[in-house]
Write an enzyme that holds these catalytic residues in place. Structure first.
Site, PDB file in Angstrom:
ATOM      1  N   ASP A  61      58.452  38.449  44.088  1.00 40.64           N
ATOM      2  CA  ASP A  61      57.166  38.087  43.489  1.00 40.64           C
ATOM      3  C   ASP A  61      56.946  36.619  43.842  1.00 40.64           C
ATOM      4  O   ASP A  61      57.705  35.743  43.405  1.00 40.64           O
ATOM      5  CB  ASP A  61      57.259  38.286  41.968  1.00 40.64           C
ATOM      6  CG  ASP A  61      56.001  37.809  41.237  1.00 40.64           C
ATOM      7  OD1 ASP A  61      55.124  37.179  41.885  1.00 40.64           O
ATOM      8  OD2 ASP A  61      55.911  38.060  40.020  1.00 40.64           O
ATOM      9  N   SER A 141      40.019  33.018  53.046  1.00 37.38           N
ATOM     10  CA  SER A 141      38.903  33.938  52.799  1.00 37.38           C
ATOM     11  C   SER A 141      37.587  33.224  53.066  1.00 37.38           C
ATOM     12  O   SER A 141      37.502  31.991  52.982  1.00 37.38           O
ATOM     13  CB  SER A 141      38.921  34.379  51.330  1.00 37.38           C
ATOM     14  OG  SER A 141      37.736  35.072  51.008  1.00 37.38           O
ATOM     15  N   GLN A 151      34.969  35.166  40.443  1.00 38.52           N
ATOM     16  CA  GLN A 151      36.119  34.808  41.291  1.00 38.52           C
ATOM     17  C   GLN A 151      36.417  33.303  41.226  1.00 38.52           C
ATOM     18  O   GLN A 151      36.940  32.743  42.191  1.00 38.52           O
ATOM     19  CB  GLN A 151      35.829  35.191  42.746  1.00 38.52           C
ATOM     20  CG  GLN A 151      35.735  36.678  43.006  1.00 38.52           C
ATOM     21  CD  GLN A 151      35.315  36.952  44.443  1.00 38.52           C
ATOM     22  OE1 GLN A 151      34.251  36.535  44.872  1.00 38.52           O
ATOM     23  NE2 GLN A 151      36.157  37.627  45.192  1.00 38.52           N
ATOM     24  N   TYR A 154      39.965  32.707  41.795  1.00 41.75           N
ATOM     25  CA  TYR A 154      40.385  33.169  43.124  1.00 41.75           C
ATOM     26  C   TYR A 154      39.880  32.241  44.237  1.00 41.75           C
ATOM     27  O   TYR A 154      40.647  31.837  45.113  1.00 41.75           O
ATOM     28  CB  TYR A 154      39.859  34.585  43.319  1.00 41.75           C
ATOM     29  CG  TYR A 154      40.036  35.175  44.698  1.00 41.75           C
ATOM     30  CD1 TYR A 154      41.253  35.732  45.088  1.00 41.75           C
ATOM     31  CD2 TYR A 154      38.968  35.218  45.612  1.00 41.75           C
ATOM     32  CE1 TYR A 154      41.410  36.300  46.354  1.00 41.75           C
ATOM     33  CE2 TYR A 154      39.112  35.790  46.864  1.00 41.75           C
ATOM     34  CZ  TYR A 154      40.337  36.327  47.232  1.00 41.75           C
ATOM     35  OH  TYR A 154      40.493  36.894  48.478  1.00 41.75           O
ATOM     36  N   LYS A 158      41.654  30.026  47.504  1.00 42.42           N
ATOM     37  CA  LYS A 158      41.378  30.230  48.928  1.00 42.42           C
ATOM     38  C   LYS A 158      40.980  28.910  49.591  1.00 42.42           C
ATOM     39  O   LYS A 158      41.372  28.623  50.720  1.00 42.42           O
ATOM     40  CB  LYS A 158      40.322  31.325  49.109  1.00 42.42           C
ATOM     41  CG  LYS A 158      40.845  32.691  48.687  1.00 42.42           C
ATOM     42  CD  LYS A 158      42.017  33.108  49.571  1.00 42.42           C
ATOM     43  CE  LYS A 158      42.872  34.190  49.024  1.00 42.42           C
ATOM     44  NZ  LYS A 158      43.970  34.591  49.904  1.00 42.42           N
ATOM     45  N   ILE A 187      36.563  43.186  53.405  1.00 45.46           N
ATOM     46  CA  ILE A 187      37.456  44.144  54.069  1.00 45.46           C
ATOM     47  C   ILE A 187      37.838  45.230  53.064  1.00 45.46           C
ATOM     48  O   ILE A 187      38.215  44.916  51.918  1.00 45.46           O
ATOM     49  CB  ILE A 187      38.747  43.423  54.573  1.00 45.46           C
ATOM     50  CG1 ILE A 187      38.417  42.126  55.328  1.00 45.46           C
ATOM     51  CG2 ILE A 187      39.604  44.376  55.412  1.00 45.46           C
ATOM     52  CD1 ILE A 187      37.587  42.286  56.581  1.00 45.46           C
TER      53      ILE A 187
HETATM   54  N1  LIG Z   1      39.936  42.570  51.264  1.00 42.43           N
HETATM   55  C1  LIG Z   1      39.105  41.550  51.387  1.00 42.43           C
HETATM   56  O1  LIG Z   1      37.852  41.720  51.374  1.00 42.43           O
HETATM   57  C2  LIG Z   1      39.626  40.181  51.559  1.00 42.43           C
HETATM   58  C3  LIG Z   1      40.968  39.858  51.376  1.00 42.43           C
HETATM   59  N2  LIG Z   1      41.391  38.574  51.545  1.00 42.43           N
HETATM   60  C4  LIG Z   1      42.791  38.212  51.362  1.00 42.43           C
HETATM   61  O2  LIG Z   1      43.605  39.071  52.116  1.00 42.43           O
HETATM   62  C5  LIG Z   1      44.924  39.069  51.551  1.00 42.43           C
HETATM   63  C6  LIG Z   1      45.420  40.503  51.475  1.00 42.43           C
HETATM   64  O3  LIG Z   1      44.615  41.203  50.556  1.00 42.43           O
HETATM   65  P1  LIG Z   1      44.133  42.718  50.802  1.00 42.43           P
HETATM   66  O4  LIG Z   1      44.967  43.329  51.838  1.00 42.43           O
HETATM   67  O5  LIG Z   1      42.690  42.697  50.958  1.00 42.43           O
HETATM   68  O6  LIG Z   1      44.432  43.343  49.378  1.00 42.43           O
HETATM   69  P2  LIG Z   1      45.566  44.352  48.868  1.00 42.43           P
HETATM   70  O7  LIG Z   1      45.435  44.373  47.406  1.00 42.43           O
HETATM   71  O8  LIG Z   1      45.467  45.612  49.629  1.00 42.43           O
HETATM   72  O9  LIG Z   1      46.912  43.634  49.303  1.00 42.43           O
HETATM   73  C7  LIG Z   1      47.484  42.581  48.594  1.00 42.43           C
HETATM   74  C8  LIG Z   1      48.929  42.493  49.006  1.00 42.43           C
HETATM   75  O10 LIG Z   1      49.545  41.405  48.301  1.00 42.43           O
HETATM   76  C9  LIG Z   1      50.756  41.879  47.736  1.00 42.43           C
HETATM   77  N3  LIG Z   1      51.039  41.122  46.516  1.00 42.43           N
HETATM   78  C10 LIG Z   1      50.311  41.059  45.389  1.00 42.43           C
HETATM   79  N4  LIG Z   1      50.902  40.283  44.480  1.00 42.43           N
HETATM   80  C11 LIG Z   1      52.047  39.842  45.034  1.00 42.43           C
HETATM   81  C12 LIG Z   1      53.108  39.009  44.592  1.00 42.43           C
HETATM   82  N5  LIG Z   1      53.107  38.482  43.358  1.00 42.43           N
HETATM   83  N6  LIG Z   1      54.128  38.765  45.428  1.00 42.43           N
HETATM   84  C13 LIG Z   1      54.157  39.319  46.673  1.00 42.43           C
HETATM   85  N7  LIG Z   1      53.179  40.103  47.144  1.00 42.43           N
HETATM   86  C14 LIG Z   1      52.143  40.364  46.339  1.00 42.43           C
HETATM   87  C15 LIG Z   1      50.519  43.360  47.463  1.00 42.43           C
HETATM   88  O11 LIG Z   1      51.740  44.052  47.362  1.00 42.43           O
HETATM   89  C16 LIG Z   1      49.702  43.761  48.673  1.00 42.43           C
HETATM   90  O12 LIG Z   1      50.526  44.135  49.745  1.00 42.43           O
HETATM   91  C17 LIG Z   1      44.797  38.380  50.189  1.00 42.43           C
HETATM   92  O13 LIG Z   1      45.277  37.060  50.299  1.00 42.43           O
HETATM   93  C18 LIG Z   1      43.291  38.363  49.948  1.00 42.43           C
HETATM   94  O14 LIG Z   1      42.913  37.290  49.150  1.00 42.43           O
HETATM   95  C19 LIG Z   1      40.530  37.588  51.928  1.00 42.43           C
HETATM   96  C20 LIG Z   1      39.223  37.855  52.125  1.00 42.43           C
HETATM   97  C21 LIG Z   1      38.661  39.150  51.955  1.00 42.43           C
HETATM   98  C1  LIG Z   2      38.243  40.599  46.790  1.00 40.10           C
HETATM   99  C2  LIG Z   2      36.852  40.514  47.271  1.00 40.10           C
HETATM  100  O1  LIG Z   2      36.217  41.731  47.334  1.00 40.10           O
HETATM  101  C3  LIG Z   2      36.754  39.909  48.631  1.00 40.10           C
HETATM  102  O2  LIG Z   2      37.790  38.958  48.707  1.00 40.10           O
HETATM  103  C4  LIG Z   2      37.329  37.919  49.304  1.00 40.10           C
HETATM  104  O3  LIG Z   2      38.006  36.950  49.516  1.00 40.10           O
HETATM  105  C5  LIG Z   2      35.924  38.096  49.706  1.00 40.10           C
HETATM  106  O4  LIG Z   2      35.200  36.978  49.423  1.00 40.10           O
HETATM  107  C6  LIG Z   2      35.475  39.249  48.905  1.00 40.10           C
HETATM  108  O5  LIG Z   2      34.891  38.782  47.724  1.00 40.10           O
END
Ligand SMILES: NC(=O)C1=CN([C@@H]2O[C@H](COP(=O)(O)OP(=O)(O)OC[C@H]3O[C@@H](n4cnc5c(N)ncnc54)[C@H](O)[C@@H]3O)[C@@H](O)[C@H]2O)C=CC1
Ligand SMILES: C[C@H](O)[C@@H]1OC(=O)[C@H](O)[C@@H]1O
Length: 251
Positions: A61, A141, A151, A154, A158, A187
């Site tokens: 974590d 992000s 957010q 959040y 970022k 995404i």
């Molecule tokens: N999906 C989107 O629209 C966007 C996502 N992001 C960023 O992309 C990154 C990945 O997110 P997504 O794949 O979209 O979401 P997701 O929820 O699918 O993945 C998040 C990942 O972080 C891991 N995680 C969560 N808490 C944790 C902890 N305490 N220690 C270790 N691992 C942990 C989870 O196990 C998971 O693999 C994040 O940093 C998110 O902020 C940025 C912009 C847009």
């Molecule tokens: C989690 C949101 O849907 C996503 O994460 C980001 O960082 C983007 O700005 C979107 O808001």
């Protein structure tokens, strides 16, 4: 010699796609996952081996500094210094500003920003000590540049990630380690699954994105991989926006 890559939070989503992308080049990929997500991490490991890579699964974590130190010790013991660090793990529990209590604020800050700081410090120290060049690529992000009414906790993390990469580009550049941020737009992953049950919001995103679709994890994984290639060696301290044109589409 295959590269050694750590992708934090690679049990699911963008992290999993990124780990799988590095697996396709035959890399040794550390799959970091938080407690309770071993099954998801195993699925990521399968994708890595399907692509020809090797994986090492490490539970940590990132909000727990001791767990981060244990992860660093285990990875260094098994595989030595990294070639590529991808700071990807992140959480976004949507909440109205006046409902964000200190506990939630701290949790988001600790996982998203403090975790990335601790991981980067622990792993680049070893790279510097061994004189090993490499890459730090952090998933920031579009939210580093814009706000979100639910957010507040959040978006600040970022902006912090993007800023962290800028300062570390100066600290680590002389050691041959470049530091950049990738800024995904919208995404489709678990992080926004609940939020996007709001059809109006989803329509808004779809209409604002000029390429005509919400992004997929592979859209981001591909760019992260490109930034790890020799052709990207002069990129340092940059914010790389990957959003299908959503940001620039004001009117
Ligand atoms: N999906 C989107 O629209 C966007 C996502 N992001 C960023 O992309 C990154 C990945 O997110 P997504 O794949 O979209 O979401 P997701 O929820 O699918 O993945 C998040 C990942 O972080 C891991 N995680 C969560 N808490 C944790 C902890 N305490 N220690 C270790 N691992 C942990 C989870 O196990 C998971 O693999 C994040 O940093 C998110 O902020 C940025 C912009 C847009
Ligand atoms: C989690 C949101 O849907 C996503 O994460 C980001 O960082 C983007 O700005 C979107 O808001």
């Amino acid at each position: 010699m295959s590269r050694t890559v750590l992708v934090t939070g690679s049990a699911r989503g963008i992290g999993r796609a990124t780990a799988a992308r590095f697996g396709k080049e035959g890399a040794r990929v550390v799959v970091n996952y938080p407690p309770g997500e071993r099954d998801h991490a195993d699925e990521t490991a399968q994708l890595i081996s399907d692509g020809g890579g090797t994986s090492l699964l490490v539970e940590a974590d990132l909000a727990d500094p001791q767990a981060v130190q244990r992860m660093a010790a285990e990875v260094h013991e098994e595989w030595g210094a990294l070639d590529v660090l991808v700071n990807n793990a992140g959480i976004c529990p949507f909440k109205d500003f006046f409902d964000i209590d200190l506990e939630l604020w701290d949790r988001v800050q600790h996982v998203n920003l403090r975790g990335a700081f601790l991981v980067t410090q622990a792993f680049t120290k070893r790279m510097v000590d061994e004189g090993k060049p490499g890459r730090v690529i952090s998933v920031s992000s579009i939210s580093a540049w814009v706000g979100g009414s639910q957010q507040v906790h959040y978006c600040t993390t970022k902006a912090g990630i993007s800023s962290l990469m800028k300062s570390l580009a100066i600290v680590l550049g002389p050691h041959g380690i470049t530091c950049n941020a990738v800024l995904p737009g919208a995404i489709a992953t678990d992080i926004n699954k609940d939020d996007w049950t709001n059809a109006e919001k989803l329509d808004y995103f779809n209409q604002r994105i000029p390429v005509g679709r919400i992004g997929q994890p592979d859209d981001i994984a591909g760019v992260i991989w490109l930034l790890s290639q020799p052709e990207s060696s002069y990129l340092n301290g940059s914010d790389v926006l990957v959003d299908g044109g959503m940001f620039v589409n004001l009117q």
